[in-house]
Scaffold this active site. Sequence first.
Site, mmCIF file in Angstrom:
data_model
loop_
_atom_site.group_PDB
_atom_site.id
_atom_site.type_symbol
_atom_site.label_atom_id
_atom_site.label_comp_id
_atom_site.label_asym_id
_atom_site.label_seq_id
_atom_site.Cartn_x
_atom_site.Cartn_y
_atom_site.Cartn_z
ATOM 1 N N SER A 146 0.830 -1.203 0.000
ATOM 2 C CA SER A 146 0.000 0.000 0.000
ATOM 3 C C SER A 146 0.870 1.260 0.000
ATOM 4 C CB SER A 146 -0.956 -0.040 1.195
ATOM 5 O OG SER A 146 -1.921 0.966 1.100
ATOM 6 N N ASP A 305 -2.652 6.117 -3.921
ATOM 7 C CA ASP A 305 -1.461 5.469 -3.375
ATOM 8 C C ASP A 305 -0.978 4.394 -4.348
ATOM 9 O OD1 ASP A 305 -3.441 3.566 -2.932
ATOM 10 O OD2 ASP A 305 -2.748 3.040 -0.935
ATOM 11 N N ASP A 307 -1.002 1.201 -4.780
ATOM 12 C CA ASP A 307 -1.870 0.132 -5.287
ATOM 13 C C ASP A 307 -3.279 0.640 -5.586
ATOM 14 O OD1 ASP A 307 -2.440 0.334 -2.507
ATOM 15 O OD2 ASP A 307 -3.313 -1.665 -2.513
ATOM 16 N N ASP A 309 -5.812 1.905 -3.917
ATOM 17 C CA ASP A 309 -7.033 1.657 -3.150
ATOM 18 C C ASP A 309 -7.390 2.840 -2.257
ATOM 19 O OD1 ASP A 309 -5.053 1.284 -1.234
ATOM 20 O OD2 ASP A 309 -5.805 -0.641 -0.520
#
Length: 576
Positions: A146, A305, A307, A309
Site C-alpha cells: 500500500s 497510493d 496500489d 485503493d
Amino acid sequence: MNWREEYQKWSNNKVLDDSLKNQLNNIASDEKELEDSFYRNMEFGTAGMRGVLGAGTNRMNIYTIRKASYGLAQFVAENGEEAKKRGIVIAYDPRHMSREFAFESAAVLGHHGVKSYVFDALRPTPELSFAVRFLNAFGGIVITASHNPPEYNGYKIYGEDGGQMPPNGASAVIDYINAVDDIFSVEVANQDELIKNGLLEVISEKVDRPYLEKLKEVIVNNELVEQHGQDLKIVFTPLHGTGGILGVPALQSVGFTNIVKVEEQFVNDPDFGTVKSPNPENKEAFLLAIEYGKKFDGDILVGTDPDADRLGVAVRNKDGEYEILSGNQIGAIILHYLLKQKKAQNELPANAAVLKSIVTSNLGTEIAKHFGVEMIEVLTGFKFIAEQIKHFEETGTHTFEFGYEESNGYMVKPFTRDKDAIQAVLAISEVALVRKTEGRTLLEDLEKIYAEFGYYKEDLVSLTLSGKDGSERIKEITSGFREQLPTSMGGFRIERAEDYLRSETTWIKTGKTEVIHLPTADVIKCYLEDGSWFCLRPSGTEPKIKFYFSILGENEEESMQKLEKIKADLMQYIEA
C-alpha cells in the site's frame, strides 16, 4: 529453535537465493538487525502479511512468499477440484520484488494443481477484487505494501466474493502456513510448464475493459458530466503507482477530459523518488501536484497510493492555497452528495445502508440519519465492509449505498469488494464539477455540511515502535490503558469505554457493562458525554499504535481547542 539457530540455518543453506545471501553477509555483524530478521516468523494476519524486504523468517522474501502461497494452495485444495480449477487471480504493484513475488506465488499454486491468473503488468488492487468476481475465481492475491515506505512489501489474500478473505478462511490458511516446519521445503513448478498445461494464464484487457465499463456506473448525473466534464481541470498523480493505468482512462470515458498528469509521478518507481512517503493522506505527497495545480490552475488535485485503493484530494482555499482534505472530509462530501441526489430522484430505498469503520467520524452518521439511511459500523479493515455487503445480498435486509474508512478508502458500487480509489476519483470529480457549476468549491461545500450537521474535527497520532522492543511496548500501552481506564480526558468526562478485545462496553460512572456484537480486535474507544470520542488501535500492518480523535464542538474554533486539549492529555497519559 532460537533466532541464532534459525540464522545459521539460512546462512549455511547452499541453495539460498544469491541476493538474500548477500544481504545476510551485509548484516552479519549487526546483532540487533539479525535478531529482528529471525526472532519470529513473518506474521500472517487475517489480511495477509506486510513487512520489510530482506533475508530472514521475519522478512518479505521469496521463501516467506512461497510459504504463504503453500498455505493458500492447501486451503484451495481442501475445497475440492472445482476450487482448484476456478483458481486464484494475482495482481501486483510497482514495489521491489512485486512481480517476482506474484509469479513465485503462481509457481507454488501451480505445483499443487491450482490455476492462477496473473496480470501482465501492474494493476490497481480494486481491479484484482473485480477480477476475482468477473473470472469466478476462488480467490485472489495482491502483492503490495500500500502506502508504506519503499523497503516494505506485502501479500494480501482475497475470498471468492472479491473481498479480503474473512477471518474463518484466513484462519484456515494461517494454520496451513504454520504447519510448514522447513521454509526451504516448499516446492515450485516451472512457469513455462504451467502456461503450457493451462495452470497459469497471463491476463490484461480481458479484465481491464469490463472493469472500466463498470466504473461508469459510479457517475450519478451522466448528462452533466458528459456535457461539462471538460470544464473541470483535474491534476492527477498516481504517486509512482498503479492509479494512472486505469484512473485517467476511467475519467476520460465518462467525460472528464481536462486532465493534467503529474508526469514525474507517472513513472513506476519502487523507491518513490519524488516523495518521502507515497501516502495521499499527507500534504508532503502532494507537493509536486500542488506545483502543477498552481501552474495549470487546477480545480482539484487527486492522488492515489501505489496500489490505488486509497484516494487523497486537495482543493484551493480562499487564500488561493491548496488544502488537503482528510479522509473523513472526502467521505462526508461524497456521502452527502450521493444520498441527496438519490433522495431527490426517489432512488433511495427504504432499507438503504451506509457502512463505515468504528474509527471513522460520526459526521457521516449524522448525514445518513438526515436522509433516513441506517449507518452500520464495522471493525477497521475493508473486509468487514465487504462481509456486510455479502450479508445484505444473502438476506435482503439492507441495500448498500456507500462504504468508507477514515484512512481514505471508499467504495461507491459493490462490483469491487475492497476500497477503490478509481471509483472515488470519479465520485469526487463529479461533486467538484457540480459545485463548480454552482459557483462553489468543495471546501465551501464542506463548510455547509458542518453548519448543518455539526463541527466535527478529527485527528490521528501514530507512534512508530519498530522491532521486537517496539512490539512489546505497543502491547504494554494497550494492556496498561485497558487495566486503568481514565475517567476524563482534557477536562471532559468520559461516559463509556468500548473494549473490542473483551467485546464489552463499560459505563465509567456506574460500572454497568454491555456486550459488543463484533469480532474481537485490540481496540479501545472512549466516548465523552457529547458524543466526541478517542480511540487506541495497534496497526495490523505496520509497527505502529494509532490514536484516533473525533471531536464535536459548537463551531470550528471550539472543536479545534477541544481536540488539542484532549490530544495533549491523552498523549501525556500514555507516556505516564
